[in-house]
Design a protein around this motif. Structure first.
Motif, PDB file in Angstrom:
ATOM      1  N   LYS A  11       0.716  -1.386  -0.046  1.00  0.00           N
ATOM      2  CA  LYS A  11      -0.011  -0.049  -0.043  1.00  0.00           C
ATOM      3  C   LYS A  11       0.843   1.244   0.108  1.00  0.00           C
ATOM      4  CE  LYS A  11      -4.066  -1.865   0.279  1.00  0.00           C
ATOM      5  NZ  LYS A  11      -4.895  -1.810  -0.718  1.00  0.00           N
ATOM      6  N   TYR A  12       0.504   2.186  -0.611  1.00  0.00           N
ATOM      7  CA  TYR A  12       1.165   3.439  -1.107  1.00  0.00           C
ATOM      8  C   TYR A  12       0.669   4.624  -0.493  1.00  0.00           C
ATOM      9  CZ  TYR A  12       3.744   0.134  -3.806  1.00  0.00           C
ATOM     10  OH  TYR A  12       4.468  -0.684  -4.397  1.00  0.00           O
ATOM     11  N   HIS A  13       1.536   5.471   0.366  1.00  0.00           N
ATOM     12  CA  HIS A  13       1.287   6.837   0.715  1.00  0.00           C
ATOM     13  C   HIS A  13       1.553   8.184  -0.210  1.00  0.00           C
ATOM     14  CE1 HIS A  13       1.351  10.345   3.504  1.00  0.00           C
ATOM     15  NE2 HIS A  13       0.546   9.826   4.290  1.00  0.00           N
ATOM     16  N   TRP A  18       5.797   3.187   1.628  1.00  0.00           N
ATOM     17  CA  TRP A  18       5.121   2.030   1.481  1.00  0.00           C
ATOM     18  C   TRP A  18       4.698   1.354   2.803  1.00  0.00           C
ATOM     19  CZ3 TRP A  18       7.567  -2.343   2.886  1.00  0.00           C
ATOM     20  CH2 TRP A  18       8.743  -2.308   2.955  1.00  0.00           C
ATOM     21  N   LEU A 114      -6.045   1.864   6.725  1.00  0.00           N
ATOM     22  CA  LEU A 114      -5.270   1.325   5.325  1.00  0.00           C
ATOM     23  C   LEU A 114      -6.374   2.038   4.096  1.00  0.00           C
ATOM     24  CD1 LEU A 114      -4.774  -2.084   6.609  1.00  0.00           C
ATOM     25  CD2 LEU A 114      -3.085  -0.870   5.728  1.00  0.00           C
ATOM     26  N   ASP A 115      -7.497   2.062   4.314  1.00  0.00           N
ATOM     27  CA  ASP A 115      -8.325   2.527   3.278  1.00  0.00           C
ATOM     28  C   ASP A 115      -8.068   3.783   2.724  1.00  0.00           C
ATOM     29  OD1 ASP A 115     -10.041   0.417   3.894  1.00  0.00           O
ATOM     30  OD2 ASP A 115     -11.391   1.525   5.203  1.00  0.00           O
ATOM     31  N   LEU A 117      -4.869   4.579   2.075  1.00  0.00           N
ATOM     32  CA  LEU A 117      -3.410   4.357   1.163  1.00  0.00           C
ATOM     33  C   LEU A 117      -3.886   3.870  -0.269  1.00  0.00           C
ATOM     34  CD1 LEU A 117      -1.360   2.540   3.847  1.00  0.00           C
ATOM     35  CD2 LEU A 117      -1.551   4.935   3.204  1.00  0.00           C
ATOM     36  N   ASP A 119      -3.323   1.713  -3.921  1.00  0.00           N
ATOM     37  CA  ASP A 119      -2.798   0.564  -4.500  1.00  0.00           C
ATOM     38  C   ASP A 119      -1.577   0.953  -5.363  1.00  0.00           C
ATOM     39  OD1 ASP A 119      -3.830   1.311  -6.959  1.00  0.00           O
ATOM     40  OD2 ASP A 119      -5.454  -0.185  -6.839  1.00  0.00           O
ATOM     41  N   TYR A 123      -0.842   4.835  -7.106  1.00  0.00           N
ATOM     42  CA  TYR A 123       0.376   5.532  -6.547  1.00  0.00           C
ATOM     43  C   TYR A 123       1.181   5.852  -8.032  1.00  0.00           C
ATOM     44  CZ  TYR A 123       4.925   6.663  -5.018  1.00  0.00           C
ATOM     45  OH  TYR A 123       6.059   7.322  -4.624  1.00  0.00           O
TER      46      TYR A 123
END
Length: 128
Positions: A11-13, A18, A114-115, A117, A119, A123
Motif C-alpha cells: 500500500k502506498y502513501h 509504502w 489502510l483505506d 492508502l 494501490d 500510486y
C-alpha cells in the motif's frame, strides 16, 4: 540502484512511503521514486522501538548526498522493530527499497487507516 518498481502487494502513501501489511503489523519503507529523488542514501535516523507513529506525520530522517528528508508515516502505530542493518549500510535503501531496505515495523493502531492508502497502479499514476 534498484530498477523502478511498485509491487502490487504493498500500500502506498502520497509522501512516497509504502506499507506491507501482515495482520496487525506493517513493515514501512520509502518507494523507489523516493530513493531515486534522494540519490545515494548515507544515513538513516530511525525512531526508537516503542515510539508511537502518527499517520501523515514525520517519524524519521533519511540523509542523502543531496539532502536531509523527513520520512512520513503512512499509518499510525507503535514501532516494534527498526532495521538496524541500515546503520552500517544505509545505501541498502537504494539497492533494495522494498526488501532489505525496509525502515521500521509497527503494530498498527487503526487498521481502518489502510483505506486511505493507494494501490500500486494508483500510486504510480500519481507520479506523472
Amino acid at each position: 540502484m534498484a530498477d523502478a518498481s511498485y509491487p502490487d502487494d504493498l500500500k502506498y502513501h502520497a509522501e512516497h512511503d509504502w506499507a506491507r501489511i501482515d495482520g496487525e503489523t506493517a513493515t514501512l519503507g520509502i518507494t523507489w521514486y523516493a530513493q531515486e529523488q534522494l540519490g545515494e542514501v548515507v544515513y538513516f535516523d530511525p525512531p526508537a522501538v516503542g515510539t508511537t507513529l502518527t499517520k501523515d506525520q514525520p517519524y524519521a530522517e533519511i540523509e542523502s548526498v543531496k539532502a536531509v528528508s523527513d520520512v512520513v508515516a503512512p499509518l499510525s502505530g507503535e514501532v516494534t522493530e527498526v532495521n538496524e542493518a541500515l546503520s552500517d549500510a544505509p545505501e541498502t535503501v537504494n539497492d533494495d527499497p522494498y526488501g532489505d531496505g525496509w525502515l521500521v515495523r509497527v503494530k498498527l493502531a487503526d487498521t481502518s487507516e489502510l483505506d486511505d492508502l493507494m494501490d500500486a497502479s494508483t500510486y504510480e499514476g500519481s507520479l506523472s
